[in-house]
Enzyme design. Structure first.
Site, PDB file in Angstrom:
ATOM      1  N   GLY A 124      -9.641   7.971   0.404  1.00 11.39           N
ATOM      2  CA  GLY A 124      -8.241   8.425   0.310  1.00 11.39           C
ATOM      3  C   GLY A 124      -8.159   9.845  -0.199  1.00 11.39           C
ATOM      4  O   GLY A 124      -7.355  10.160  -1.083  1.00 11.39           O
ATOM      5  N   SER A 131      -5.303   1.792 -13.035  1.00  7.36           N
ATOM      6  CA  SER A 131      -3.978   2.314 -13.411  1.00  7.36           C
ATOM      7  C   SER A 131      -3.558   1.757 -14.771  1.00  7.36           C
ATOM      8  O   SER A 131      -3.996   0.648 -15.145  1.00  7.36           O
ATOM      9  CB  SER A 131      -2.941   1.873 -12.371  1.00  7.36           C
ATOM     10  OG  SER A 131      -1.628   2.079 -12.862  1.00  7.36           O
ATOM     11  N   TYR A 149       0.693  -4.781  -7.583  1.00  8.04           N
ATOM     12  CA  TYR A 149      -0.079  -3.583  -7.928  1.00  8.04           C
ATOM     13  C   TYR A 149      -0.816  -3.780  -9.259  1.00  8.04           C
ATOM     14  O   TYR A 149      -2.016  -3.515  -9.360  1.00  8.04           O
ATOM     15  CB  TYR A 149       0.880  -2.396  -8.017  1.00  8.04           C
ATOM     16  CG  TYR A 149       0.223  -1.065  -8.296  1.00  8.04           C
ATOM     17  CD1 TYR A 149      -0.492  -0.393  -7.312  1.00  8.04           C
ATOM     18  CD2 TYR A 149       0.337  -0.463  -9.550  1.00  8.04           C
ATOM     19  CE1 TYR A 149      -1.079   0.849  -7.562  1.00  8.04           C
ATOM     20  CE2 TYR A 149      -0.247   0.777  -9.813  1.00  8.04           C
ATOM     21  CZ  TYR A 149      -0.952   1.423  -8.809  1.00  8.04           C
ATOM     22  OH  TYR A 149      -1.529   2.649  -9.059  1.00  8.04           O
ATOM     23  N   ALA A 153      -1.654  -6.508 -10.677  1.00  9.83           N
ATOM     24  CA  ALA A 153      -2.722  -7.517 -10.519  1.00  9.83           C
ATOM     25  C   ALA A 153      -3.929  -6.904  -9.817  1.00  9.83           C
ATOM     26  O   ALA A 153      -5.076  -7.141 -10.213  1.00  9.83           O
ATOM     27  CB  ALA A 153      -2.182  -8.701  -9.719  1.00  9.83           C
ATOM     28  N   LYS A 197      -4.884  -3.769  -9.805  1.00 11.36           N
ATOM     29  CA  LYS A 197      -5.560  -2.792 -10.661  1.00 11.36           C
ATOM     30  C   LYS A 197      -6.290  -3.489 -11.815  1.00 11.36           C
ATOM     31  O   LYS A 197      -7.324  -3.003 -12.282  1.00 11.36           O
ATOM     32  CB  LYS A 197      -4.563  -1.747 -11.174  1.00 11.36           C
ATOM     33  CG  LYS A 197      -3.999  -0.861 -10.057  1.00 11.36           C
ATOM     34  CD  LYS A 197      -5.091  -0.070  -9.348  1.00 11.36           C
ATOM     35  CE  LYS A 197      -4.547   0.952  -8.361  1.00 11.36           C
ATOM     36  NZ  LYS A 197      -5.604   1.729  -7.700  1.00 11.36           N
ATOM     37  N   ILE A 250       1.414  10.194 -12.475  1.00 14.53           N
ATOM     38  CA  ILE A 250       0.854  11.430 -11.932  1.00 14.53           C
ATOM     39  C   ILE A 250       1.736  11.872 -10.758  1.00 14.53           C
ATOM     40  O   ILE A 250       2.151  11.038  -9.939  1.00 14.53           O
ATOM     41  CB  ILE A 250      -0.611  11.200 -11.449  1.00 14.53           C
ATOM     42  CG1 ILE A 250      -1.452  10.527 -12.553  1.00 14.53           C
ATOM     43  CG2 ILE A 250      -1.230  12.519 -10.985  1.00 14.53           C
ATOM     44  CD1 ILE A 250      -1.585  11.299 -13.845  1.00 14.53           C
TER      45      ILE A 250
HETATM   46  P1  NAP Z   1      -1.003   8.864  -2.733  1.00 17.10           P
HETATM   47  O1  NAP Z   1      -0.695  10.300  -2.859  1.00 17.10           O
HETATM   48  O2  NAP Z   1       0.003   7.930  -2.162  1.00 17.10           O
HETATM   49  O3  NAP Z   1      -2.379   8.729  -1.927  1.00 17.10           O
HETATM   50  C1  NAP Z   1      -2.910   7.490  -1.593  1.00 17.10           C
HETATM   51  C2  NAP Z   1      -4.201   7.733  -0.888  1.00 17.10           C
HETATM   52  O4  NAP Z   1      -4.792   6.461  -0.549  1.00 17.10           O
HETATM   53  C3  NAP Z   1      -4.004   8.485   0.417  1.00 17.10           C
HETATM   54  O5  NAP Z   1      -4.996   9.490   0.522  1.00 17.10           O
HETATM   55  C4  NAP Z   1      -4.202   7.416   1.487  1.00 17.10           C
HETATM   56  O6  NAP Z   1      -4.800   7.911   2.668  1.00 17.10           O
HETATM   57  C5  NAP Z   1      -5.196   6.499   0.786  1.00 17.10           C
HETATM   58  N1  NAP Z   1      -5.202   5.164   1.402  1.00 17.10           N
HETATM   59  C6  NAP Z   1      -4.246   4.203   1.344  1.00 17.10           C
HETATM   60  N2  NAP Z   1      -4.621   3.123   2.037  1.00 17.10           N
HETATM   61  C7  NAP Z   1      -5.847   3.416   2.561  1.00 17.10           C
HETATM   62  C8  NAP Z   1      -6.768   2.711   3.379  1.00 17.10           C
HETATM   63  N3  NAP Z   1      -6.506   1.458   3.786  1.00 17.10           N
HETATM   64  N4  NAP Z   1      -7.927   3.320   3.726  1.00 17.10           N
HETATM   65  C9  NAP Z   1      -8.204   4.591   3.319  1.00 17.10           C
HETATM   66  N5  NAP Z   1      -7.373   5.296   2.541  1.00 17.10           N
HETATM   67  C10 NAP Z   1      -6.208   4.724   2.167  1.00 17.10           C
HETATM   68  O7  NAP Z   1      -1.358   8.253  -4.160  1.00 17.10           O
HETATM   69  P2  NAP Z   1      -2.149   8.842  -5.421  1.00 17.10           P
HETATM   70  O8  NAP Z   1      -1.200   8.944  -6.498  1.00 17.10           O
HETATM   71  O9  NAP Z   1      -2.971   9.991  -5.038  1.00 17.10           O
HETATM   72  O10 NAP Z   1      -3.084   7.578  -5.714  1.00 17.10           O
HETATM   73  C11 NAP Z   1      -4.491   7.629  -5.695  1.00 17.10           C
HETATM   74  C12 NAP Z   1      -5.022   6.474  -6.539  1.00 17.10           C
HETATM   75  O11 NAP Z   1      -4.582   6.651  -7.892  1.00 17.10           O
HETATM   76  C13 NAP Z   1      -4.502   5.114  -6.081  1.00 17.10           C
HETATM   77  O12 NAP Z   1      -5.527   4.144  -6.230  1.00 17.10           O
HETATM   78  C14 NAP Z   1      -3.391   4.849  -7.080  1.00 17.10           C
HETATM   79  O13 NAP Z   1      -3.138   3.478  -7.226  1.00 17.10           O
HETATM   80  C15 NAP Z   1      -3.953   5.462  -8.336  1.00 17.10           C
HETATM   81  N6  NAP Z   1      -2.944   5.774  -9.351  1.00 17.10           N
HETATM   82  C16 NAP Z   1      -1.948   6.670  -9.096  1.00 17.10           C
HETATM   83  C17 NAP Z   1      -1.013   6.920 -10.098  1.00 17.10           C
HETATM   84  C18 NAP Z   1       0.113   7.898  -9.916  1.00 17.10           C
HETATM   85  O14 NAP Z   1       1.003   7.962 -10.776  1.00 17.10           O
HETATM   86  N7  NAP Z   1       0.148   8.677  -8.860  1.00 17.10           N
HETATM   87  C19 NAP Z   1      -1.103   6.265 -11.320  1.00 17.10           C
HETATM   88  C20 NAP Z   1      -2.126   5.364 -11.541  1.00 17.10           C
HETATM   89  C21 NAP Z   1      -3.058   5.142 -10.547  1.00 17.10           C
HETATM   90  P3  NAP Z   1      -3.958   8.123   4.053  1.00 17.10           P
HETATM   91  O15 NAP Z   1      -2.753   8.927   3.695  1.00 17.10           O
HETATM   92  O16 NAP Z   1      -4.947   8.849   4.912  1.00 17.10           O
HETATM   93  O17 NAP Z   1      -3.637   6.764   4.564  1.00 17.10           O
END
Ligand code: NAP
Length: 276
Positions: A41, A171, A186, A188, A190, A218
């Site tokens: 991702g 998370s 979500y 569950a 994480k 974030i």
């Molecule tokens: P984001 O901007 O929505 O990005 C999500 C990423 O996951 C995208 O690059 C997407 O790729 C990829 N993805 C989703 N389903 C996929 C699949 N089946 N196969 C391959 N790639 C897939 O979210 P983010 O905030 O950067 O999140 C990144 C990680 O951090 C996640 O695990 C999220 O749960 C965790 N997180 C985020 C936050 C926050 O506040 N942002 C907080 C805690 C944890 P495509 O666009 O190419 O599909």
């Protein structure tokens, strides 16, 4: 005239030596020089920041994406312009055959994998009573099964190398009741990522270090749904009184990917401005 020419040659030689020493110093100070890092991702958000920073630190990066081809390609271009190496691989990491193919292509190109970042994830906002079985299945397979599948495919490679680092992005929703209120599937998934991390850490020791990170709020597409009021409440609950940037998660991931964390495994690093 001859004397001036001699002096010019000496100065030029000194300058060349200084430039070579400076560039050696830069290479030596790169914390991931020569390493191969696979980031799932990596086209957008946190994964993009991690892949970009790892490349700046000397790693050859595999940029996995599922739907965001344009964003992933632009990151690969940026890395190449800065003199780095990047391989783009489209794969839905919740599907085992696509994960197998991604790892096969990585090995074909780079011959090894030193760092795996299981970052890909989705967040469907639904409190327990509003959530459905379908939401749960989709969230578990994207957030938890993907980390299991990628680790299963990459671990034998790292075991053969007798070294490797796996970083799972969990998370704060898995840790804190308040953060888990509106997203039961979500939270569950994480919490499962944390359990997976602890189990892999003991299964894959001593060759592979496996750690997880728990980001707080974030600023990425994932949190774009927050209304100003929801954002204000989350900031209020955060001791450091702000949201985080993807680059701040990337810097902590760099520590876990580098040799500096060699005696750390099975740990959960919360990067959330103090928010539980
Ligand atoms: P984001 O901007 O929505 O990005 C999500 C990423 O996951 C995208 O690059 C997407 O790729 C990829 N993805 C989703 N389903 C996929 C699949 N089946 N196969 C391959 N790639 C897939 O979210 P983010 O905030 O950067 O999140 C990144 C990680 O951090 C996640 O695990 C999220 O749960 C965790 N997180 C985020 C936050 C926050 O506040 N942002 C907080 C805690 C944890 P495509 O666009 O190419 O599909």
């Amino acid at each position: 005239m001859e004397k001036i020419n001699d002096l010019l040659v000496i100065w030029q030689t000194k300058l060349n030596i200084a430039a070579a020493a400076y560039s050696n110093l830069q290479v030596a100070s790169m914390r991931l020089q020569g390493k191969v890092a696979l980031v799932t991702g990596a086209g957008r958000g946190i994964g993009r920041a991690i892949a970009g920073l790892f490349a700046e630190e000397g790693a050859k990066v595999v940029i996995n994406y599922s739907r965001s081809e344009k964003e992933a390609s632009s990151l690969a271009e940026e890395i190449k312009k800065r003199g780095g190496e990047a391989l783009l691989v489209r794969a839905d990491v919740s599907r085992s055959e696509e994960v197998e193919e991604m790892v096969r292509r990585t090995l074909e190109r780079f011959g090894r994998i030193d760092i795996l970042v299981n970052n890909a994830g989705i967040a469907i906002q639904a409190a327990f009573l509003d959530s459905t079985e379908e939401m749960l299945d989709k969230t578990i397979s994207t957030n938890l099964k993907s980390a299991y599948l990628c680790s299963k495919e990459v671990a034998p490679v790292m075991l053969r190398q007798k070294r490797g680092k796996i970083i799972n992005i969990a998370s704060v929703s898995a840790l804190a009741q308040r953060s888990a209120l509106l997203n039961t599937p979500y939270a569950a998934s994480k919490a499962g990522v944390i359990g997976l991390t602890r189990s892999l850490a003991v299964n894959l020791a001593p060759e592979i270090n496996v750690n997880a990170m728990c980001p707080g709020v974030i600023e990425t597409d994932m949190t774009a749904y927050l209304t100003p009021e929801m954002r204000r409440m989350r900031i209020e609950e955060t001791p450091l009184k702000r949201t985080g940037k993807p680059e701040e998660i990337a810097r902590a991931a760099l520590f876990l990917a580098s040799d500096e964390s060699d005696f750390i495994t099975g740990e959960i690093l919360t990067v959330a401005g103090g928010r539980g």
